[in-house]
Motif scaffolding. Structure first.
Motif, short mmCIF file in Angstrom:
data_model
loop_
_atom_site.label_atom_id
_atom_site.label_comp_id
_atom_site.label_asym_id
_atom_site.label_seq_id
_atom_site.Cartn_x
_atom_site.Cartn_y
_atom_site.Cartn_z
N GLU B 28 0.70 -1.26 -0.05
CA GLU B 28 -0.14 0.01 -0.01
C GLU B 28 0.91 1.24 -0.01
O GLU B 28 1.87 1.24 0.61
CB GLU B 28 -0.83 0.00 1.29
CG GLU B 28 -2.27 -1.05 1.01
CD GLU B 28 -2.77 -0.95 2.41
OE1 GLU B 28 -3.98 -1.53 2.43
OE2 GLU B 28 -2.65 -0.05 3.46
N LEU B 29 0.12 2.23 -0.58
CA LEU B 29 0.80 3.59 -0.66
C LEU B 29 -0.02 4.54 -0.05
O LEU B 29 -1.24 4.92 -0.40
CB LEU B 29 1.25 4.00 -2.16
CG LEU B 29 2.31 5.46 -1.96
CD1 LEU B 29 3.14 5.15 -3.40
CD2 LEU B 29 1.38 6.53 -2.13
N HIS B 30 0.27 5.26 1.20
CA HIS B 30 -0.52 6.10 2.01
C HIS B 30 0.11 7.54 1.73
O HIS B 30 1.37 7.64 1.92
CB HIS B 30 -0.48 5.62 3.63
CG HIS B 30 -1.37 4.34 3.52
ND1 HIS B 30 -2.38 4.24 4.47
CD2 HIS B 30 -1.21 3.38 3.22
CE1 HIS B 30 -2.77 3.25 4.72
NE2 HIS B 30 -2.08 2.44 3.70
N ALA B 31 -0.56 8.56 1.48
CA ALA B 31 -0.31 9.72 1.64
C ALA B 31 -0.76 10.45 2.66
O ALA B 31 -2.09 10.19 3.32
CB ALA B 31 -0.76 10.63 0.41
N ILE B 32 0.10 11.31 3.61
CA ILE B 32 -0.31 12.09 4.47
C ILE B 32 -0.37 13.55 4.23
O ILE B 32 0.75 14.09 3.64
CB ILE B 32 0.39 11.80 5.75
CG1 ILE B 32 0.05 10.22 6.25
CG2 ILE B 32 0.04 12.79 6.67
CD1 ILE B 32 0.48 10.22 7.58
N MET B 33 -1.10 14.37 4.21
CA MET B 33 -1.54 15.76 3.96
C MET B 33 -1.75 16.33 5.25
O MET B 33 -2.34 15.92 6.29
CB MET B 33 -2.36 15.99 2.77
CG MET B 33 -2.06 15.22 1.54
SD MET B 33 -3.13 15.77 0.20
CE MET B 33 -2.80 17.16 -0.41
N GLY B 34 -1.77 17.53 5.06
CA GLY B 34 -1.87 18.54 6.27
C GLY B 34 -1.24 19.73 6.20
O GLY B 34 -0.20 20.11 5.86
N PRO B 35 -1.79 20.74 7.03
CA PRO B 35 -1.05 21.96 7.19
C PRO B 35 -0.02 22.11 7.72
O PRO B 35 0.61 21.03 8.46
CB PRO B 35 -2.43 22.87 7.83
CG PRO B 35 -2.93 22.05 8.78
CD PRO B 35 -2.86 20.76 7.73
N ASN B 36 0.81 23.17 7.85
CA ASN B 36 2.06 23.52 8.64
C ASN B 36 1.81 23.24 10.01
O ASN B 36 0.68 23.54 10.37
CB ASN B 36 2.77 25.00 8.36
CG ASN B 36 3.16 25.10 7.07
OD1 ASN B 36 3.67 24.13 6.29
ND2 ASN B 36 2.83 26.13 6.42
N GLY B 37 2.81 22.65 10.52
CA GLY B 37 2.59 22.46 12.19
C GLY B 37 1.58 21.18 12.62
O GLY B 37 1.22 21.20 13.59
N SER B 38 1.16 20.53 11.68
CA SER B 38 0.10 19.45 12.06
C SER B 38 0.87 18.36 12.78
O SER B 38 0.17 17.23 13.09
CB SER B 38 -0.74 19.17 10.81
OG SER B 38 0.09 18.89 9.72
N GLY B 39 2.04 18.20 12.46
CA GLY B 39 2.97 16.96 13.00
C GLY B 39 3.35 16.14 11.99
O GLY B 39 3.57 15.01 12.31
N LYS B 40 3.33 16.57 10.65
CA LYS B 40 3.72 15.67 9.57
C LYS B 40 5.20 14.98 9.90
O LYS B 40 5.53 13.85 9.63
CB LYS B 40 3.71 16.19 8.01
CG LYS B 40 2.09 16.53 7.97
CD LYS B 40 1.84 17.01 6.45
CE LYS B 40 2.87 18.12 6.06
NZ LYS B 40 2.32 19.44 6.58
N SER B 41 6.36 16.28 9.90
CA SER B 41 7.55 15.76 10.06
C SER B 41 7.86 15.01 11.29
O SER B 41 8.87 14.08 11.39
CB SER B 41 8.48 17.12 9.94
OG SER B 41 8.61 17.34 8.54
N THR B 42 7.29 15.51 12.30
CA THR B 42 7.31 14.64 13.77
C THR B 42 6.98 13.32 13.50
O THR B 42 7.76 12.32 13.97
CB THR B 42 6.61 15.25 14.75
OG1 THR B 42 6.80 16.68 14.77
CG2 THR B 42 6.47 14.62 15.83
N LEU B 43 5.96 12.93 12.83
CA LEU B 43 5.52 11.50 12.51
C LEU B 43 6.82 10.71 11.82
O LEU B 43 7.03 9.68 12.06
CB LEU B 43 4.25 11.59 11.68
CG LEU B 43 3.66 10.04 11.28
CD1 LEU B 43 3.40 9.23 12.63
CD2 LEU B 43 2.52 10.32 10.14
N ALA B 44 7.17 11.44 10.67
CA ALA B 44 8.42 10.78 9.98
C ALA B 44 9.39 10.37 10.92
O ALA B 44 9.98 9.34 10.98
CB ALA B 44 8.87 11.60 8.89
#
Lengths: 478, 244
Positions: B28-44
């Motif tokens: 599977e390929l999942h995309a995560i989108m979200g505004p700045n500061g939503s925690g995207k890079s933290t998740l990575a």
């Protein structure tokens, strides 16, 4: 040296103890001690006179104190100046008796078991494998007229060469530690390469170490006659525990017309513990004279050990078109300190020098590059290129670059470049994410930083040096 | 492949991820989108095992709890992170870095290390497949690389290291259309029933080239909406605001 032996030594009327297994002189520095050393080495009178001359000079001079790393005052009367090879009773019986930390390091360096025993000073009853190896080497060298022996042997067998060249690059009046060495040196290597001979192998102290254990005041003399070439490797690449504090060696190199000497050092003396307790003071004088035209001397050093490293392997470029090179890696961790660099003295015309220095500092260590480029009035059309790079790990260490440049004629060119950078946690994280552990990551980054110098080392040395670089910095990050 | 349950992460006493759950199956390929500061890079970062975060909740990779597994071990198990800002390491040849990395991964799996010849052959093959000039590999790692070159280098590393789970942290940011196509090609050519991807992005643009199986919207440390490919297009039109 153990306390009771010392007591034993004191009991004797003349202060010297000679038993079957070991010969030692008591603490202290005086004419008797020097006479004792000279006598035990069966030296001719001229050698003893030379030593005594140095000693009388020593009494009138003081230790230099301009260096950056300060150290507690050394009581020279409290040191031992002669101690013959330890008897096998005192040595560890097997590797099981040796500090496991030390064994761990040997393993990482990939040093063969037999060699490990030797480095750790284990008394091996069986005949060394290397004895036969050493003999083969000797035959091959003798065939070419190459002399490679302990300097004490050279003093007896080749006095004309020793008389002519000993002290000709580092005079006995040079400075405190050099003068001290001249008075009390115990042993070291002697190399003579005859005219137009290319030494067929890398010469190294390793193949000589059986003959006599090198003491804390080594003296090495290498002469490359016209048109000859030699590559010399010094030091062992594993840590040596040494109960003595001061290590003051003198190394003199002489290259005549069209001759070339390459001198490589990997120094890994005991650096002291994590808190800066113990460790060697490595105060060494190394100097080479490019005496002939078109001659070349190249120093390569990897300094990872010692509590304090204080040395400047130098080149005196006397012959026209002569070349001097200095490649250095100095690594200091924990509380280690280094004040090291080189001196390039340009006297002849069209002389060239190149300095590549890489200083790495971690923990609370302090690392100074100090170098002199001195281009004389008559050294027309000379060139120097200097590059000093410092790498810092953490926030508590220091790096300093102190270049002294004197250019006394307008046809010569001097270039100096210096950089300072830092290993940061993000870089390490990046490497970790690619599957490298902390040690591999540090090793990779630091070896990248040192690449230009590591390339100068002979192959078999380079591999060990690379590993050593990683090991020396273990635990310094994160 | 990856099971995240009620993941919370904080740094410097600031909570960034506030109970995130996500399940990614093989292929599977999942995309995560979200505004700045939503925690995207933290998740990575948290998935890769980066230090400095206080973590609670469950994090399982291939059925194994990742708690207390250090960064390099996670990498060895098959997690790859394409960095948003790849680090520069002076003096370290990119080829040499990649070879050391590949061999340390192979070693951990009990495979034989590749010698230089075999490695160079692999590099040649992968870089020409992606249309990346292999000359960048003989330069110092990321030193003096343009933004695009750095990102391409990340994707080339991904191709060569061949991980089970690839996390792309805003790899598409700041890229021109040609570079974007190379990134997409790198991902698409790697997709198969065994490989999984987590693509973190700001924009829908990348998803024109990479077709995700699922799109998640991350907002204030939680996944607030999950959908298929169309969700991305919808977001592009309406923005993130409407979701809150």
């Amino acid at each position: 040296m153990k306390q009771q032996e010392l007591e034993k030594a004191k009991e004797y009327k003349y202060g010297f103890t000679t038993d079957i297994e070991s010969i030692k002189a008591p603490r202290g520095l005086n004419e008797d001690i020097i006479k004792f050393i000279s006598e035990i080495k069966k030296e001719p009178k001229w050698m003893l006179d030379w030593r005594l001359k140095a000693f009388s000079r020593l009494k009138n001079i003081k230790e230099p104190n301009w260096q950056k790393p300060k150290y507690p005052k050394i009581n020279y009367q409290d040191l031992y100046y002669y101690s013959a090879p330890k008897s096998s009773n005192e040595k560890p019986k097997s590797l099981d008796d040796v500090d496991p930390k030390l064994i761990e390091t040997y393993k990482k360096l990939g040093i063969p078991l037999k060699e490990q025993e030797k480095l750790a000073g284990v008394a091996v009853d069986a005949v060394f494998d290397s004895v036969s190896v050493a003999t083969t080497f000797k035959d091959k060298l003798t065939e070419k007229g190459i002399i490679f022996c302990p300097i004490s042997e050279a003093i007896q067998k080749h006095p004309e060469l020793v008389k002519k060249y000993l002290g000709s690059v580092i005079p006995i009046t040079d400075h405190y530690f050099a003068t001290l060495n001249s008075a009390v040196f115990t042993d070291g290597s002697f190399v003579y390469i005859p005219k137009n001979v290319r030494c067929p192998m890398e010469l190294s102290t390793y193949f000589r170490i059986n003959a006599s254990e090198t003491g804390q005041f080594e003296r090495t003399l290498i002469i490359a006659d016209e048109g000859s070439y030699v590559s010399y490797l010094e030091g062992c690449t594993a840590p040596m525990r040494d109960e003595n504090q001061l290590h003051a060696a003198n190394v003199e190199l002489i290259a005549l017309d069209n001759a070339e000497i390459k001198y490589s050092t990997v120094q890994n003396w005991y650096p002291g513990d994590e808190n800066g307790k113990g460790g060697i003071y490595n105060f060494v004088t190394k100097r080479g004279a490019c005496r002939g035209k078109n001659s070349k001397i190249s120093w390569t050093q990897v300094e990872t050990g010692s509590a304090i490293t204080w040395k400047y392997p130098s080149c005196i470029l006397q012959g026209d078109n002569s070349v001097g090179e200095f490649y250095s890696i100095a690594i200091t961790n924990n509380h280690q300190k280094a004040d090291t660099g080189t001196k390039m003295i340009h006297l002849g015309k069209n002389t060239k020098s190149k300095i590549i220095s890489k200083g790495i500092s971690a923990g609370r260590a302090d690392n100074t590059y100090r170098g002199l480029v001195d281009i004389n009035k008559k050294a027309l059309n000379s060139r120097n290129y200097t590059q000093c790079d410092s790498l810092l790990m953490g926030n508590k260490c220091g790096a300093h670059t102190i270049p002294y440049i004197k250019n006394k004629n307008s046809s010569s060119i001097v270039e100096h470049e210096a950089t300072t950078s830092k290993i940061n946690e993000e870089q390490l994280y990046y490497c970790n994410q690619r599957g490298l552990n902390q040690e591999e990551a540090v090793g990779l980054i630091v070896n990248g930083f040192c690449k230009e110098v590591l390339q100068q080392l002979p192959m078999e040395f380079a591999v060990e040096a690379q590993k050593l670089v990683g090991i020396s910095l273990e635990g310094s990050v994160g | 492949m990856l099971e995240i349950k009620n993941l919370k992460a904080s740094i410097n006493n600031k909570t960034i991820l506030k109970g995130l759950s996500l399940s990614i199956k093989p292929g599977e390929l999942h995309a995560i989108m979200g505004p700045n500061g939503s925690g995207k890079s933290t998740l990575a970062n948290v998935l890769s095992g980066k230090d400095g975060y206080k973590i609670s909740g469950e994090l399982n990779f291939k059925g194994e709890n990742l708690k207390d597994v250090p960064v390099e071990k996670r990498a060895q198990k098959g997690i790859f992170l394409a960095f948003q800002y790849p680090l520069e390491i002076p003096g370290v040849n990119t080829n040499n870095f990649l070879k050391t990395s590949l061999n340390s991964l192979r070693k951990s799996k009990g495979e034989k290390e590749l010698d230089s010849l075999a490695f160079l052959k692999l590099v040649k093959e992968k870089s020409s497949e992606l249309g990346i000039d292999e000359k960048i590999l003989s330069r110092q790692l990321n030193v003096g690389f343009s933004g695009g070159e750095k990102k391409k280098n990340e994707i080339l590393q991904m191709k060569i290291l061949d991980p089970n789970l690839s996390i792309l942290d805003e790899t598409d940011s700041g890229l021109d259309i040609d570079a974007l196509k190379i990134i997409a090609k790198g991902v698409n050519s790697s997709r198969n029933s065994k490989k999984s991807f987590l693509v973190i992005t700001h924009y829908q643009r990348l998803l024109d080239y990479i077709k995700p199986d699922f799109v998640h919207v991350l907002s204030d440390g939680k996944i607030v909406k999950t959908g298929c490919g169309e969700l991305a297009e919808e977001l592009e039109k309406t923005g993130y605001k409407k979701l809150n």
